[in-house]
Design a protein around this motif. Structure first.
Motif, PDB file in Angstrom:
ATOM      1  N   ASN A 141       0.839  -1.201   0.000  1.00 52.73           N
ATOM      2  CA  ASN A 141       0.000   0.000   0.000  1.00 52.73           C
ATOM      3  C   ASN A 141       0.874   1.251   0.000  1.00 52.73           C
ATOM      4  O   ASN A 141       2.095   1.182   0.105  1.00 52.73           O
ATOM      5  N   GLU A 142       0.243   2.404  -0.104  1.00 51.65           N
ATOM      6  CA  GLU A 142       0.967   3.660  -0.259  1.00 51.65           C
ATOM      7  C   GLU A 142       1.765   4.072   0.980  1.00 51.65           C
ATOM      8  O   GLU A 142       2.665   4.900   0.884  1.00 51.65           O
ATOM      9  N   THR A 143       1.490   3.477   2.128  1.00 47.89           N
ATOM     10  CA  THR A 143       2.245   3.830   3.330  1.00 47.89           C
ATOM     11  C   THR A 143       3.527   3.008   3.486  1.00 47.89           C
ATOM     12  O   THR A 143       4.375   3.335   4.296  1.00 47.89           O
ATOM     13  N   PHE A 144       3.674   1.959   2.695  1.00 49.20           N
ATOM     14  CA  PHE A 144       4.863   1.102   2.778  1.00 49.20           C
ATOM     15  C   PHE A 144       5.984   1.708   1.939  1.00 49.20           C
ATOM     16  O   PHE A 144       5.782   2.090   0.795  1.00 49.20           O
ATOM     17  N   ASP A 145       7.180   1.789   2.501  1.00 44.85           N
ATOM     18  CA  ASP A 145       8.336   2.314   1.784  1.00 44.85           C
ATOM     19  C   ASP A 145       9.206   1.142   1.310  1.00 44.85           C
ATOM     20  O   ASP A 145       9.873   0.501   2.129  1.00 44.85           O
TER      21      ASP A 145
END
Length: 135
Positions: free
Chosen positions: A21-25
């Motif tokens: 998801n967009e919060t995972f780097d």
């Protein structure tokens, strides 16, 4: 018999297919998988990521046999013709700043989106009758 994928290969597929998801780097995974010689400490961390992120379970949803994932920084598109740099399935020219998947059989590239559409393993749904559920 199919060869078991390494932790590096699993992590690279995870990053290329953008299975997060967009919060995972994904920068740590990308740096370790792009490294020519990862350290033992990096490999231990990568193994923990593979387990913690349940990559085996996520990657089992795709037919990855005969395909190789590439980061955008691994390929030089400048020496390729338009035909060579076009997505095998949709025919559109691939963006030089995007990750791609190489089809070893066809010797052509796929966009990640097209690969995900066409390589997803479909699990048949078994319908049960209402009567059998009541028994």
């Amino acid at each position: 018999m199919a060869t078991e994928m390494t932790a590096i290969q699993k992590a690279k597929w995870f990053v290329v297919l953008k299975m997060f998801n967009e919060t995972f780097d994904p920068s740590y995974l990308k740096s370790v998988t792009a490294s020519d010689t990862p350290t033992p400490k990096q490999m231990d961390g990568l193994a923990r990521c593979v387990t913690g992120l349940r990559l085996d379970e996520k990657l089992d949803k795709y037919n990855l046999h005969g395909f190789i994932p590439f980061y955008d920084t691994e390929l030089d598109w400048s020496d390729m013709t338009n035909d060579e740099a076009s997505c095998f399935k949709c025919g559109e020219r691939l963006d030089v700043e995007c990750d791609v998947v190489f089809d070893e059989t066809e010797k052509r590239f796929w966009s990640v989106e097209e690969f995900k559409k066409h390589s997803r393993i479909r699990v048949p749904v078994v319908k049960k009758s209402a009567k059998s559920l009541m028994m």
